[in-house]
Design a protein around this motif. Structure first.
Motif, PDB file in Angstrom:
ATOM      1  N   GLU A  20      -7.565   0.928 -16.678  1.00  0.00           N
ATOM      2  CA  GLU A  20      -8.250   1.204 -15.416  1.00  0.00           C
ATOM      3  C   GLU A  20      -9.741   0.955 -15.606  1.00  0.00           C
ATOM      4  O   GLU A  20     -10.393   1.612 -16.414  1.00  0.00           O
ATOM      5  N   LEU A  21     -10.291   0.006 -14.869  1.00  0.00           N
ATOM      6  CA  LEU A  21     -11.727  -0.227 -14.893  1.00  0.00           C
ATOM      7  C   LEU A  21     -12.388   0.777 -13.957  1.00  0.00           C
ATOM      8  O   LEU A  21     -12.059   0.854 -12.776  1.00  0.00           O
ATOM      9  N   ALA A  22     -13.303   1.579 -14.496  1.00  0.00           N
ATOM     10  CA  ALA A  22     -13.861   2.721 -13.775  1.00  0.00           C
ATOM     11  C   ALA A  22     -14.411   2.314 -12.416  1.00  0.00           C
ATOM     12  O   ALA A  22     -15.085   1.292 -12.274  1.00  0.00           O
ATOM     13  N   SER A  23     -14.108   3.130 -11.397  1.00  0.00           N
ATOM     14  CA  SER A  23     -14.578   2.866 -10.041  1.00  0.00           C
ATOM     15  C   SER A  23     -14.593   4.186  -9.292  1.00  0.00           C
ATOM     16  O   SER A  23     -14.447   5.265  -9.885  1.00  0.00           O
ATOM     17  N   LEU A  24     -14.749   4.088  -7.963  1.00  0.00           N
ATOM     18  CA  LEU A  24     -14.824   5.287  -7.151  1.00  0.00           C
ATOM     19  C   LEU A  24     -13.443   5.753  -6.708  1.00  0.00           C
ATOM     20  O   LEU A  24     -12.428   5.250  -7.164  1.00  0.00           O
ATOM     21  N   ALA A  25     -13.392   6.669  -5.771  1.00  0.00           N
ATOM     22  CA  ALA A  25     -12.231   7.515  -5.501  1.00  0.00           C
ATOM     23  C   ALA A  25     -10.879   6.834  -5.307  1.00  0.00           C
ATOM     24  O   ALA A  25      -9.882   7.296  -5.881  1.00  0.00           O
ATOM     25  N   PRO A  26     -10.731   5.767  -4.505  1.00  0.00           N
ATOM     26  CA  PRO A  26      -9.373   5.289  -4.205  1.00  0.00           C
ATOM     27  C   PRO A  26      -8.586   4.821  -5.423  1.00  0.00           C
ATOM     28  O   PRO A  26      -7.430   5.218  -5.612  1.00  0.00           O
ATOM     29  N   ALA A  27      -9.188   3.965  -6.260  1.00  0.00           N
ATOM     30  CA  ALA A  27      -8.464   3.475  -7.439  1.00  0.00           C
ATOM     31  C   ALA A  27      -8.211   4.599  -8.442  1.00  0.00           C
ATOM     32  O   ALA A  27      -7.106   4.675  -9.003  1.00  0.00           O
ATOM     33  N   PRO A  28      -9.180   5.483  -8.718  1.00  0.00           N
ATOM     34  CA  PRO A  28      -8.866   6.626  -9.582  1.00  0.00           C
ATOM     35  C   PRO A  28      -7.701   7.465  -9.065  1.00  0.00           C
ATOM     36  O   PRO A  28      -6.894   7.955  -9.849  1.00  0.00           O
ATOM     37  N   PHE A  29      -7.590   7.627  -7.749  1.00  0.00           N
ATOM     38  CA  PHE A  29      -6.456   8.374  -7.212  1.00  0.00           C
ATOM     39  C   PHE A  29      -5.147   7.655  -7.516  1.00  0.00           C
ATOM     40  O   PHE A  29      -4.162   8.270  -7.942  1.00  0.00           O
ATOM     41  N   GLY A  30      -5.110   6.339  -7.284  1.00  0.00           N
ATOM     42  CA  GLY A  30      -3.903   5.582  -7.595  1.00  0.00           C
ATOM     43  C   GLY A  30      -3.537   5.682  -9.060  1.00  0.00           C
ATOM     44  O   GLY A  30      -2.357   5.827  -9.414  1.00  0.00           O
ATOM     45  N   CYS A  31      -4.547   5.620  -9.931  1.00  0.00           N
ATOM     46  CA  CYS A  31      -4.279   5.729 -11.364  1.00  0.00           C
ATOM     47  C   CYS A  31      -3.905   7.153 -11.752  1.00  0.00           C
ATOM     48  O   CYS A  31      -3.151   7.353 -12.713  1.00  0.00           O
ATOM     49  N   MET A  32      -4.424   8.143 -11.037  1.00  0.00           N
ATOM     50  CA  MET A  32      -3.985   9.522 -11.264  1.00  0.00           C
ATOM     51  C   MET A  32      -2.488   9.655 -10.989  1.00  0.00           C
ATOM     52  O   MET A  32      -1.758  10.308 -11.746  1.00  0.00           O
ATOM     53  N   ALA A 171      -4.470   7.531   1.236  1.00  0.00           N
ATOM     54  CA  ALA A 171      -3.147   7.094   1.702  1.00  0.00           C
ATOM     55  C   ALA A 171      -3.075   5.578   1.816  1.00  0.00           C
ATOM     56  O   ALA A 171      -2.149   4.941   1.297  1.00  0.00           O
ATOM     57  N   GLY A 172      -4.044   4.973   2.510  1.00  0.00           N
ATOM     58  CA  GLY A 172      -4.029   3.534   2.699  1.00  0.00           C
ATOM     59  C   GLY A 172      -4.604   2.755   1.538  1.00  0.00           C
ATOM     60  O   GLY A 172      -4.515   1.523   1.516  1.00  0.00           O
ATOM     61  N   GLY A 173      -5.198   3.444   0.575  1.00  0.00           N
ATOM     62  CA  GLY A 173      -5.812   2.784  -0.571  1.00  0.00           C
ATOM     63  C   GLY A 173      -5.123   3.108  -1.880  1.00  0.00           C
ATOM     64  O   GLY A 173      -4.327   2.337  -2.398  1.00  0.00           O
ATOM     65  N   GLY A 174      -5.422   4.286  -2.448  1.00  0.00           N
ATOM     66  CA  GLY A 174      -4.880   4.640  -3.757  1.00  0.00           C
ATOM     67  C   GLY A 174      -3.371   4.709  -3.798  1.00  0.00           C
ATOM     68  O   GLY A 174      -2.738   4.234  -4.747  1.00  0.00           O
ATOM     69  N   MET A 175      -2.751   5.298  -2.756  1.00  0.00           N
ATOM     70  CA  MET A 175      -1.291   5.385  -2.765  1.00  0.00           C
ATOM     71  C   MET A 175      -0.660   4.015  -2.583  1.00  0.00           C
ATOM     72  O   MET A 175       0.383   3.706  -3.183  1.00  0.00           O
ATOM     73  N   LEU A 176      -1.281   3.176  -1.742  1.00  0.00           N
ATOM     74  CA  LEU A 176      -0.795   1.804  -1.590  1.00  0.00           C
ATOM     75  C   LEU A 176      -0.891   1.052  -2.909  1.00  0.00           C
ATOM     76  O   LEU A 176       0.023   0.297  -3.281  1.00  0.00           O
ATOM     77  N   LEU A 177      -1.976   1.251  -3.627  1.00  0.00           N
ATOM     78  CA  LEU A 177      -2.142   0.621  -4.945  1.00  0.00           C
ATOM     79  C   LEU A 177      -1.013   1.028  -5.878  1.00  0.00           C
ATOM     80  O   LEU A 177      -0.382   0.173  -6.528  1.00  0.00           O
ATOM     81  N   ALA A 178      -0.748   2.334  -5.966  1.00  0.00           N
ATOM     82  CA  ALA A 178       0.310   2.810  -6.858  1.00  0.00           C
ATOM     83  C   ALA A 178       1.667   2.232  -6.451  1.00  0.00           C
ATOM     84  O   ALA A 178       2.469   1.831  -7.301  1.00  0.00           O
ATOM     85  N   THR A 179       1.934   2.173  -5.156  1.00  0.00           N
ATOM     86  CA  THR A 179       3.200   1.607  -4.685  1.00  0.00           C
ATOM     87  C   THR A 179       3.320   0.135  -5.072  1.00  0.00           C
ATOM     88  O   THR A 179       4.382  -0.321  -5.513  1.00  0.00           O
ATOM     89  N   GLY A 180       2.220  -0.615  -4.912  1.00  0.00           N
ATOM     90  CA  GLY A 180       2.242  -2.025  -5.285  1.00  0.00           C
ATOM     91  C   GLY A 180       2.477  -2.226  -6.765  1.00  0.00           C
ATOM     92  O   GLY A 180       3.224  -3.132  -7.180  1.00  0.00           O
TER      93      GLY A 180
END
Length: 379
Positions: A20-32, A171-180
């Protein structure tokens, strides 16, 4: 506290390696989410700290739990070389740069997948990798605005009201990332190859409105904002202030639940009450409901409706939700590093993930060589 080496590799994603390349909230949530499910997630910080930003969640908070952390200067040849060594042994790379930034750094999809054809290269942006707005800045409120997810939210006669940054960022960002990522990993089992996942918050926010589009097509969403069945227009699907200046939520849509609502409010035998689904009578229903709910406290109404299937619930603050008997019984919240946080979800009968570990100390990153040595080369 056990070390990382002592934590059993359990959970449905045990053995999956994520960079995970450090970034702000949406990607960290998906990686969480991926870490909660058992993936081994290594966050790559900039030397001296994670991604900057006044609105960034603390790098020691819930969004960063369950990780390990290292630090690399990706603008230096040595840092880039170390990152690509990690990529060679990883299953997933997650980056949330603006389009073209990763390529300019020398770590775009082509370079990474030449090193590792099985790599799932997951990209999270607001506007996506292409399109007229791809290079533009934005935040959650902008993405949900363009997606058509913001306009319906708000009271009648008032402006649209953003629901925090839950819809676009999470919902539309981090969770979509995890689903993908999960879908790409599953497909890789058949093809043997990774692929690029383009997760855009505007796409994910639009996806969340699928039900609303169905309501519009069926002619069931035609009134202005705040005048429809599910947007606060119906008095039996809304929130009400109680005597202690708190609130209860009412969702008594179906006739059986509505009848139970009237019973709890003491209105079941009122012959002058308008019909439930007569919009002309909704102002009077709202007036009657409002007067009743303001007569008791939130917790008193909770007790009244405890034995009734009326779809009435107390509106709890995030700081008190963990004390609700249902949440406590299910373990919906857990304590991680002395802090109460939402528990991992969903639940798995055969491969439950371990309890979340606290976020790593960004001031004490792991040596990248140790991470690489701990990830044996793939056969």
């Amino acid at each position: 506290m056990p070390s990382d080496a002592d934590v059993p590799a359990t959970g449905p994603l045990a053995g999956v390696r994520v960079v995970e390349l450090a970034s702000l909230a949406p990607a960290p949530f998906g990686c969480m989410v991926l870490a909660d499910l058992g993936a081994d997630v290594v966050r790559v910080d900039r030397p001296g700290g994670t991604a900057p930003g006044r609105l960034a969640a603390p790098s020691t908070g819930p969004l960063h739990r369950g990780r390990r952390v290292t630090a690399l200067d990706l603008k230096s040849p040595a840092g880039l070389a170390d990152l690509l060594r990690l990529v060679e042994r990883a299953d997933v790379l997650v980056e949330a740069y603006r389009p073209g930034v990763a390529e300019r750094l020398g770590l775009g999809p082509r370079v990474c997948r030449e090193r590792n054809p099985r790599l799932v290269y997951a990209r999270l942006t607001g506007w996506g990798q292409d399109g007229p707005l791809a290079a533009r800045a934005g935040h959650d409120i902008d993405y949900i605005a363009v997606a058509g997810a913001l306009e319906p939210l708000g009271r009648a006669g008032g402006p649209p009201h953003a629901p925090l940054n839950l819809l676009g960022d999470f919902a539309g960002g981090g969770m979509l990332l995890a689903t993908g990522v999960l879908a790409a990993l599953l497909e890789r089992e058949r093809s043997g190859l990774g692929q690029v996942v383009d997760a855009a918050m505007v796409d994910g926010s639009a996806l969340l409105t699928a039900f609303l589009h169905g309501m519009v097509a069926a002619g069931r969403w035609s009134a202005p904002r705040g005048g429809n069945l599910l947007d606060g227009g119906a008095p039996f699907y809304d929130t009400y202030r109680t005597a202690d200046d708190r609130f209860v939520a009412v969702g008594a849509l179906e006739p059986a639940f509505y009848a139970a609502l009237l019973t709890g409010l003491g209105l079941a035998d009122d012959p002058g009450l308008p019909a439930q689904y007569d919009p002309d009578g909704w102002p009077e229903l709202r007036r009657r409901f409002t007067a009743r709910f303001t007569a008791r406290t939130r917790d008193e109404w909770t007790a009244v409706f405890a034995g009734l299937d009326a779809c009435v619930a107390p509106v709890l603050a995030p700081t008190e939700a963990h004390r609700h008997p249902h949440n406590a019984a299910r373990g919906t919240f857990v304590e991680v590093g002395g802090e109460v946080q939402p528990a991992p979800a969903p639940r798995f009968a055969r491969t439950p993930p371990p309890p979340p570990r606290p976020a790593p100390d960004p001031a004490a990153p792991l040596d990248v060589a140790a991470v690489i040595d701990g990830w044996p080369a793939r056969p």
